[in-house]
Structure formats: C-alpha cells, structure tokens
Design an enzyme around this catalytic site. Structure first.
Site, PDB file in Angstrom:
ATOM      1  N   HIS A   1     -63.435 -16.456 -51.619  1.00 14.00           N
ATOM      2  CA  HIS A   1     -64.352 -17.507 -52.049  1.00 14.00           C
ATOM      3  C   HIS A   1     -64.892 -18.315 -50.874  1.00 14.00           C
ATOM      4  O   HIS A   1     -66.015 -18.804 -50.923  1.00 14.00           O
ATOM      5  CB  HIS A   1     -63.670 -18.406 -53.079  1.00 14.00           C
ATOM      6  CG  HIS A   1     -63.632 -17.773 -54.434  1.00 14.00           C
ATOM      7  ND1 HIS A   1     -62.765 -18.150 -55.421  1.00 14.00           N
ATOM      8  CD2 HIS A   1     -64.357 -16.765 -54.947  1.00 14.00           C
ATOM      9  CE1 HIS A   1     -62.976 -17.403 -56.488  1.00 14.00           C
ATOM     10  NE2 HIS A   1     -63.935 -16.551 -56.214  1.00 14.00           N
TER      11      HIS A   1
ATOM     12  N   CYS B   1     -71.312   2.653 -58.599  1.00 10.86           N
ATOM     13  CA  CYS B   1     -71.052   1.209 -58.530  1.00 10.86           C
ATOM     14  C   CYS B   1     -69.934   0.897 -57.541  1.00 10.86           C
ATOM     15  O   CYS B   1     -69.478  -0.234 -57.458  1.00 10.86           O
ATOM     16  CB  CYS B   1     -70.734   0.651 -59.912  1.00 10.86           C
ATOM     17  SG  CYS B   1     -69.338   1.444 -60.712  1.00 10.86           S
TER      18      CYS B   1
ATOM     19  N   ASP C   1     -62.084   3.699 -56.173  1.00  8.61           N
ATOM     20  CA  ASP C   1     -60.884   4.373 -56.659  1.00  8.61           C
ATOM     21  C   ASP C   1     -60.890   5.860 -56.343  1.00  8.61           C
ATOM     22  O   ASP C   1     -59.835   6.453 -56.117  1.00  8.61           O
ATOM     23  CB  ASP C   1     -60.731   4.154 -58.176  1.00  8.61           C
ATOM     24  CG  ASP C   1     -60.027   2.838 -58.456  1.00  8.61           C
ATOM     25  OD1 ASP C   1     -58.964   2.606 -57.857  1.00  8.61           O
ATOM     26  OD2 ASP C   1     -60.545   2.038 -59.239  1.00  8.61           O
TER      27      ASP C   1
ATOM     28  N   GLU D   1     -63.974   8.167 -61.326  1.00 15.39           N
ATOM     29  CA  GLU D   1     -63.234   7.550 -60.223  1.00 15.39           C
ATOM     30  C   GLU D   1     -61.857   8.180 -60.032  1.00 15.39           C
ATOM     31  O   GLU D   1     -61.087   7.754 -59.173  1.00 15.39           O
ATOM     32  CB  GLU D   1     -63.135   6.035 -60.411  1.00 15.39           C
ATOM     33  CG  GLU D   1     -62.585   5.577 -61.737  1.00 15.39           C
ATOM     34  CD  GLU D   1     -62.602   4.046 -61.883  1.00 15.39           C
ATOM     35  OE1 GLU D   1     -62.776   3.333 -60.892  1.00 15.39           O
ATOM     36  OE2 GLU D   1     -62.407   3.585 -63.027  1.00 15.39           O
TER      37      GLU D   1
HETATM   38  C1  PEP Z   1     -64.588   1.628 -58.127  1.00 14.40           C
HETATM   39  O1  PEP Z   1     -63.428   2.009 -58.291  1.00 14.40           O
HETATM   40  O2  PEP Z   1     -65.351   2.099 -57.261  1.00 14.40           O
HETATM   41  C2  PEP Z   1     -65.148   0.551 -58.968  1.00 14.40           C
HETATM   42  C3  PEP Z   1     -66.410   0.200 -58.905  1.00 14.40           C
HETATM   43  O3  PEP Z   1     -64.297  -0.090 -59.779  1.00 14.40           O
HETATM   44  P1  PEP Z   1     -63.257  -1.220 -59.297  1.00 14.40           P
HETATM   45  O4  PEP Z   1     -63.563  -1.547 -57.876  1.00 14.40           O
HETATM   46  O5  PEP Z   1     -63.466  -2.347 -60.235  1.00 14.40           O
HETATM   47  O6  PEP Z   1     -61.940  -0.524 -59.482  1.00 14.40           O
HETATM   48 MG    MG Z   2     -62.346   1.472 -60.034  1.00 16.66          MG
END
Ligand code: PEP
Ligand code: MG
Length: 616
Positions: free
Chosen positions: A221, A534, A487, A463
């Site tokens: 933060h 993502c 992941d 993932e």
């Molecule tokens: C990922 O694993 O790339 C992802 C976007 O999910 P998180 O980072 O929330 O595990």
């Molecule tokens: Mg993930």
C-alpha cells in the site's frame, strides 16, 4: 502472543523531529548505491529525513469489574475518533480515488466485529484495559495470517492493514500521549522502515520529495499510495536505515528501484534531467488512454484491468482499460468471521458492473486457500497448501458457499456484460461439477423471479499445467479461458510463488511456460472460444508483445500498466511478434527469450522500459 509485552512496534509512528542528528561532512563521503524495489516512478534529489521505529507505549492494567463498561465505551469512542481522523486524511487527499478507497477500507475495518468483539471480550472477560486489549487482538489477528516467514505480497499487505488499523485505534485511545505527526520544514526525502497509507496520506500537504522504505513490495500500500500521490518511491531497500542518516543528500530513482547516498555532482545533474523527462512522458502516455488497444498493423488487442476492490473499477476506466479482465473476489472473505451474504455480494458485483458501463467484467469465483488465507473459512492445516484445498477444490467441498456466490453473480448479470470464471481448474470433472452448480444458481435465481442475463459465459482459468495440456478438451466445455501465468509458473516450474530466493527461476518467459501458453491459445482458437491472460506477465512491455505473437488478443493487468502496454503493443506488428514468438518457443532458457525480445523490440520500447520517454 505475548500479553505481557509493555510496548509494541509502530512502524507507522512518525516523530515530530528528526530521530537522528544530521550527518556532518556528508559531501566528503563516497557515493553509495542501495538497491530496492521500484515502488513509484519518478526521480528525486534532496536531503534525507530518517524516521526510525518508535514504540507506542501500551500500558497494561487489570480492571475492576465496575470499570469494565466504561472501558468498553472508551474503546467505542476511540473507534469513532480514529474514523474521524481517517476521514480528515481522506478529505485532504482530494480527488484521488485510489487512496480514498484504501482509507475507506480502513474505516470499515475499524468497525469489524472480528476486531471489536475480540477487544470487548478481553476487556469484559480478561479484565484488560483498552490499549492492552487492542494490542493483543492485533497480534492475534496478524498471527492468524500464518507465520512471519510467509512473505506473499498479499498476506504481508493484509497483516499490515490489521496492524495499521489497530495502530490508529491505539493512537485514538492514547490521545495526547501518542506521537505527533510528521511536519517538514523543507522539501525532504522521507526514509522509514515502513510507512502506512494514512501516514503517507497525512504528509500530502508536506513537501515530501520521495519515500524510501526498508520493507514493502511493488503491490504494497505504501507503493500504491506513493503512485497515487505521484511521489517517487523505492521500497524494500533493506539497509536504508543503517546506511542513510538525516541530512544526507540522496538521489531516489523510483523507476530502477535504486537510491544513491552522497551522489556526486554528475549524479545529481543526471537525476534532475531524468526527473523532468519522466514527468513529461507519463503525462503523454495517459493522454492516449481513450485510444483502443491495437498493434502497429491495426490488429485489435483489448487491454483490460485486474481489480481487487470494487472502487478500483473506476480507476480501471480512468486508465483507459476496456473492461475488467479479472475481478478477484477473495477480499469479500478476508478479515471477517462470517461469510458474505448473497445480498452483500450482489450489491458489490452490481456496483462493479455498473461502474464500467457497457464494458465487459469477468468475475472470478473465490480463490481462497494456498497462499490466500481467509478467516471466514475453517481451512485445515496442510503440509503443502499450494497443492491443497484451494479455489474450485474448496468451492466444491463447500457447495453452499459457492452457490451463494454464484447466485449473487448471476443476479448481477442483469446489470451489464458479466462473465463468470472459475480458478484453479485441474480436471474436466471439476469443471463439470462447478458448471452444474452454476446452472443450479441460474435456475434458482429465475425461480425466485429475479432477472438475469441469458447465456452468461462460464469460463475457467488456465493456471494448472494439466488444464493447459488438456486445453482442447476443456475448450469444448468452457465458454472462455483466462491464462493465470502467476500460478502456471508456480505449478509448471515447481517454484513456490511466495519464494524470494527462487524468484529468478520463476520466470513466465521460461520456454516451458511459453509452450503451455501457446498450446492453450491454439486450443482456444481451434475450439472457437475466447482466450485472455490476467497473469502479471501481461504488464511487462516486452512480454506483452510476445503474448501477441503467441496469439493473445486480450490482455488484463494492473490498471496503472494499461497506458504503457497500450503504447508498447501499438509499436509492434503481428508478423513481427509472431516471428519472435516462434523463435522463443525454441529457446533453451528464459534468459535467452528475454535477450531475443530485447534484440527485436528493445530499441523501439526503450522509452517504456526506462520510463523516461524519448531523448529530448
Ligand atoms: C494467476 O495465477 O496468474 C492469476 C491471475 O491469479 P492470482 O494471481 O489471483 O492467483
Ligand atoms: Mg492464480
């Protein structure tokens, strides 16, 4: 938990005067470079003010029975006082939504029964005074996030949140006995072990040139607040308090994450020039925020934002995101003793969808477990939590909790372009079981006469390596894929994503990861379903170009990265990106892939990679 501790650390406490005498003869000392993490971009030059740790003195007193009610009332009054102080800070912050929403989250945490009930119990049952009860409750809640060795950025932040909120409450209880806030007489670089968001915000009217902290990560933060205030910051500069003395001249480079102590005249001149260039460049990038994402040859590439808190949705739009590619819902289950209700969730999901207007929003069902701890679930202790009861596995073991979330999401679909996605899917039977519950949720919402959209897309994260390998089969049953490379790297390369010592190994540019991404993308295209990414990989300008070459046309990342990645993609053609992607798939190491990317795009992305724009 040491109930008999007479004082507690307060990394947020700031002295009203320098904690060390100014160093003499600083100009004679040789320049020294400290390496930390780039927390907030920009370059600053100026004198240091070291604000070391202070202890908030917590007096331990045993109460007599007749004093108990008054003590509880005193704590309640302190909660209101702490909230008023935070509101003042929030008002001072002006229009910055990002900082305001962090402070708003703190206002709510100050009322959280998990904290207040605990404090009241300690006063009523253990007969402890308010300060003692708050200090002990804080320690207990922080300990519930696991051992201090767990350094995952998310958990570190949640611990920090609890400590900060309890610190505010203690200050309100202590009244005049609490240390005064920092006041600066001249433009200064503040150096501290750690700074809380409100302390950072409290300095908004002070002439702070930059922040340096010993702890923290890019997602901490302190870094977020510094970015919102557009003040350069280097966080995680391990030895800062040992190496820097008040009065030392510093150059803080929030782009490279370095600090020069006792810089030479050339360092100072160079830093001032870079500072001016960076400011002008960031402004130019944001000016193009309303242009849709596209490559140099005109191929559309949607750039979306990852969001964790509802109010961040607006921030995403402000940065030119074309939708929300990942809405993480974990925060709903964290820092609380009870499960969020369907109504509560529906209200939040609806607000997110409405905040972004016609733009698409992908809601992810809860990804609790592993490194993502939540107090409202009673999770068993596991030897390998990352390989244990997490995400969809947990959801299928607790179908009532999952159904409640799915119903809330389905109802929110009546208000916009909403999609639902399940994390950590490993096998087809898992996807089928999750989908069955989704269909049941749709049925129940309709049966209750509540509106919802027809044919809500129901997709999955890719993932886990098994999902990437079986992507052709999954593509027949999922509405869309979203690649979670954070992941995927952890599971394919067998590196704990929270490990700092193995961070080198955990590269999304490793050819094994690129091959998995490529296989999943091809399977999605062949199966005619959309695929996006993502994972944090998408927010690296070079990696983003490579992803386009691997076939991705939909990238989601932290909102602040959207303007930069939009600019990067716009300078590369699909043909060029494909050539580099093909060669990357044949490389023998992540280092070689990065070299290739630099060779191909390094020159034309140099301004984005450095953050300084073109030469003046
Ligand atoms: C990922 O694993 O790339 C992802 C976007 O999910 P998180 O980072 O929330 O595990
Ligand atoms: Mg993930």
């Amino acid at each position: 938990m040491s109930g008999d501790r007479g004082s507690r650390d307060s990394s947020t406490a700031l002295p009203s005067a320098p904690s060390q005498p100014p160093s003499s003869g600083a100009a004679l000392e040789a320049p020294l470079v400290l390496v930390g993490i780039a927390g907030s971009p920009g370059v600053a030059v100026g004198p240091a003010l070291v604000v070391g740790d202070l202890k908030l003195q917590v007096v331990h007193k045993h109460l007599h029975a007749p004093q108990v009610d008054d003590e509880v009332a005193r704590v309640k009054a302190a909660v209101r006082l702490a909230q008023d102080t935070l509101r003042d800070v929030s008002a001072k912050m002006g229009a910055s939504r990002e900082t305001t929403l962090i402070l708003e989250a703190y206002l709510l945490m100050l009322e959280d029964p998990m904290l207040l009930d605990r404090v009241e119990r300690k006063i009523r049952v253990d007969k402890k005074n308010g300060e003692w009860a708050v200090a002990e409750a804080s320690d207990e809640i922080v300990a519930a996030f696991g051992t201090p060795e767990i350094r995952d950025a998310y958990i570190v932040e949640r611990r920090h949140d609890v400590e900060f909120v309890c610190d505010r409450l203690l200050r309100a209880l202590l009244g005049d006995a609490a240390p005064a806030p920092l006041r600066l007489d001249e433009p200064t670089i503040v150096v501290a072990r750690d700074l809380s968001p409100a302390d950072t915000a409290g300095m908004v009217r002070e002439p702070v040139l930059a922040f340096i902290t010993e702890v923290g990560s890019r997602t901490s933060h302190t870094a977020i607040m510094a970015r919102a205030l557009e003040i350069p910051a280097v966080v995680g500069a391990t030895d800062a308090l040992k190496r820097i003395r008040t009065g030392d001249t510093l150059v803080v480079d929030g782009l490279s994450g370095t600090v020069i102590v006792h810089p030479g005249a050339v360092d100072v001149r160079d830093a001032k020039l870079r500072s001016r260039r960076h400011i002008a460049f960031a402004k130019r990038l944001l000016e193009a925020k309303d242009r849709p994402g596209a490559t140099a040859c005109g191929e559309r590439v949607a750039l979306k934002a990852n969001v964790e808190l509802p109010a961040e949705a607006i921030l995403a739009v402000d940065h030119g995101a074309e939708g929300i590619g990942l809405y993480r819902t974990e925060f709903l289950y964290i820092d609380r003793a009870t499960m969020p209700t369907e109504e509560e969730q529906y209200g939040i999901y609806r607000a997110v969808v409405e905040a972004v207007g016609h733009r698409p929003v992908t809601l992810r069902t809860f990804d609790i477990g592993g490194d993502k701890f939540a107090s409202s679930f009673q999770l068993p202790a596991e030897m390998n939590p990352a390989l244990g009861l997490r995400a969809v596995r947990l959801a299928l073991k607790q179908p009532d909790v999952f159904l409640t979330q799915l119903r809330a999401m389905v109802r929110a679909s009546a208000h916009g372009d909403l999609r639902i996605m399940v994390p950590m899917v490993t096998t087809l039977p898992e996807l089928r079981a999750a989908r069955e519950l989704f269909h049941r949720a749709v049925y129940e919402v309709r049966a209750a006469g509540q509106p919802c959209r027809d044919n809500i897309p129901f997709g999955m994260m890719i993932e886990v390596p098994s999902a990437a390998i079986m992507a052709d089969a999954f593509a027949r049953e999922a509405s869309f894929f979203s690649l979670g490379t954070n992941d995927l790297v952890q599971y394919a390369l067998a590196v704990d994503r929270t490990s700092q010592s193995l961070a080198e190994l955990a590269s999304p540019l490793d050819p094994s990861i690129l091959r998995l991404v490529h296989a999943a993308t091809r399977a999605a295209v062949a199966g005619r379903i959309p695929i996006s990414i993502c994972g944090a990989m998408a927010s690296d300008p070079l990696a983003a170009c490579l992803l386009v070459g691997l076939g991705l046309r939909d990238l989601s990342m932290e909102a602040a990265a959207v303007p930069e990645i939009k600019a990067a993609i716009a300078r590369v053609t699909v043909a060029e990106a494909e050539t580099v992607a093909e060669a990357s798939l044949q490389c023998d190491s992540a280092a070689r892939v990065r070299e290739l990317l630099h060779e191909a795009f390094g020159d034309r992305l140099a301004d984005l990679l450095s953050g300084y724009g073109a030469d003046p």
